[in-house]
Write an enzyme that holds these catalytic residues in place. Structure first.
Site, short mmCIF file in Angstrom:
data_model
loop_
_atom_site.label_atom_id
_atom_site.label_comp_id
_atom_site.label_asym_id
_atom_site.label_seq_id
_atom_site.Cartn_x
_atom_site.Cartn_y
_atom_site.Cartn_z
N GLY A 47 -4.84 -65.25 10.06
CA GLY A 47 -6.14 -65.56 9.47
C GLY A 47 -7.23 -64.55 9.73
N GLU A 102 -11.24 -63.63 15.86
CA GLU A 102 -10.58 -64.82 15.31
C GLU A 102 -11.32 -65.29 14.06
OE1 GLU A 102 -8.19 -66.37 14.74
OE2 GLU A 102 -7.76 -68.07 16.03
N ASP A 103 -10.58 -65.92 13.17
CA ASP A 103 -11.17 -66.43 11.94
C ASP A 103 -12.04 -67.66 12.20
OD1 ASP A 103 -8.99 -68.03 12.61
OD2 ASP A 103 -7.97 -67.81 10.69
N ASP A 106 -11.66 -73.99 16.13
CA ASP A 106 -11.66 -75.39 15.72
C ASP A 106 -11.61 -76.23 17.01
OD1 ASP A 106 -11.35 -77.61 14.06
OD2 ASP A 106 -9.23 -77.31 13.74
N THR A 107 -10.42 -76.68 17.44
CA THR A 107 -10.36 -77.42 18.71
C THR A 107 -10.63 -76.50 19.89
OG1 THR A 107 -8.00 -76.99 18.97
CG2 THR A 107 -8.62 -79.00 17.79
N TYR A 109 -8.15 -74.76 21.42
CA TYR A 109 -6.94 -74.61 22.23
C TYR A 109 -6.32 -73.21 22.12
CZ TYR A 109 -6.82 -79.63 23.20
OH TYR A 109 -7.12 -80.88 23.64
N THR A 110 -6.27 -72.68 20.89
CA THR A 110 -5.65 -71.36 20.69
C THR A 110 -6.40 -70.29 21.49
OG1 THR A 110 -5.02 -72.01 18.45
CG2 THR A 110 -4.98 -69.66 18.95
N LEU A 111 -7.71 -70.27 21.32
CA LEU A 111 -8.50 -69.23 21.96
C LEU A 111 -8.54 -69.37 23.47
CD1 LEU A 111 -9.84 -66.93 20.46
CD2 LEU A 111 -9.27 -68.84 19.03
N PHE A 155 -12.07 -78.50 6.02
CA PHE A 155 -10.95 -77.56 6.04
C PHE A 155 -11.28 -76.44 5.06
CE2 PHE A 155 -6.84 -75.68 5.50
CZ PHE A 155 -6.36 -75.71 6.80
N ASP A 162 -5.94 -69.95 5.38
CA ASP A 162 -4.98 -70.48 4.42
C ASP A 162 -4.87 -72.00 4.47
OD1 ASP A 162 -3.64 -70.52 7.04
OD2 ASP A 162 -1.87 -71.13 5.89
N ARG A 168 -5.35 -67.18 1.06
CA ARG A 168 -5.90 -66.19 2.00
C ARG A 168 -6.67 -65.10 1.27
NH1 ARG A 168 -3.66 -67.21 7.07
NH2 ARG A 168 -1.46 -67.76 7.14
P1 IMP Z 1 -7.89 -74.25 17.19
O1 IMP Z 1 -6.78 -73.88 18.17
O2 IMP Z 1 -7.87 -75.70 16.86
O3 IMP Z 1 -9.24 -73.77 17.61
O4 IMP Z 1 -7.56 -73.60 15.79
C1 IMP Z 1 -6.90 -72.47 15.68
C2 IMP Z 1 -6.35 -72.12 14.34
O5 IMP Z 1 -6.20 -73.20 13.42
C3 IMP Z 1 -7.29 -71.18 13.65
O6 IMP Z 1 -7.15 -69.88 14.16
C4 IMP Z 1 -6.80 -71.28 12.23
O7 IMP Z 1 -5.66 -70.46 12.06
C5 IMP Z 1 -6.41 -72.73 12.11
N1 IMP Z 1 -7.50 -73.48 11.46
C6 IMP Z 1 -8.41 -74.28 12.05
N2 IMP Z 1 -9.27 -74.78 11.13
C7 IMP Z 1 -8.91 -74.26 9.93
C8 IMP Z 1 -9.43 -74.37 8.59
O8 IMP Z 1 -10.42 -75.06 8.29
N3 IMP Z 1 -8.77 -73.67 7.63
C9 IMP Z 1 -7.68 -72.88 7.90
N4 IMP Z 1 -7.17 -72.75 9.13
C10 IMP Z 1 -7.77 -73.42 10.15
MG MG Z 2 -6.13 -68.30 13.31
#
Ligand code: IMP
Ligand code: MG
Length: 185
Positions: A47, A102-103, A106-107, A109-111, A155, A162, A168
């Site tokens: 993303g 990062e794009d 959201d939550t 967790y990834t970062l 979303f 995507d 994308r």
């Molecule tokens: P997190 O770990 O929940 O912060 O989200 C991480 C990943 O979820 C982001 O890097 C995106 O790839 C995907 N994501 C979260 N929200 C969206 C959205 O609204 N559209 C598309 N991808 C999303």
């Molecule tokens: Mg991402």
């Protein structure tokens, strides 16, 4: 196929990305920075790719390196906190300044997972640059040093983001509405 409704236009993306690039350069392009001491810019695939390319194309006062992580999507059924690294960076971050690009956060967790890993590997500094922040969806805290836009918990698709691998390549950020995608015009 209907085009998703515009949330952030291409003009607004370009303007804001330029501002972020200036902020980043002002912070890291200090007079005493050695030419062999690059800012290591790490994107999270897939993303962040459009954002990372446009951002880095606006940086011309700073040595940089580019690398990527790929993480698993916990949306596939694993538990939310369990983020896996599918592709690691090839660059050593020990003693380097790292900018994670990062794009959307959201939550968080990834970062959180990736930031902790980079710190554990001995980066000199790690900061996060995120195009979009859905702060109302946050489950774990992640500090965003450079933020493009705060958005509501929709979303979104486009400019790298995507839905099931599609959209994308839109040159703007749109709101994905399941029905719009199914409808033929
Ligand atoms: P997190 O770990 O929940 O912060 O989200 C991480 C990943 O979820 C982001 O890097 C995106 O790839 C995907 N994501 C979260 N929200 C969206 C959205 O609204 N559209 C598309 N991808 C999303
Ligand atoms: Mg991402």
């Amino acid at each position: 196929m209907k085009r998703p409704k515009v949330l952030i236009s291409n003009d607004d993306l370009r303007r804001r990305v330029g501002e972020l690039a200036d902020e980043i350069q002002d912070d890291y392009a200090t007079p005493d920075r050695a030419a062999d001491d690059p800012l290591v810019c790490i994107g999270v695939l897939t993303g962040s790719v459009f954002f990372l390319v446009d951002l880095l194309a606006r940086i011309d006062r700073l040595p940089t390196r580019i690398d990527f992580f790929q993480t698993s999507s916990y949306r596939g059924g694993t538990s939310p906190g369990e983020v896996r690294i599918l592709k690691d960076v090839g660059t050593s971050v020990r003693g380097r300044d790292v900018l994670l690009v990062e794009d959307v956060v959201d939550t968080g967790y990834t970062l959180r997972t990736v930031l902790d890993l980079l710190r554990f590997r001995g980066a000199r500094s790690v900061r996060l640059c995120a195009l979009l922040d859905k702060s109302s969806a946050r489950q774990v805290e992640v500090p965003i040093a450079y933020k493009g836009f705060e958005i509501e918990d929709h979303f979104v698709v486009g400019y790298g983001l995507d839905y099931n691998g599609l959209y994308r390549n839109l040159n703007y950020i749109g709101v994905y509405d399941g029905e719009a995608a199914e409808d033929e015009e």
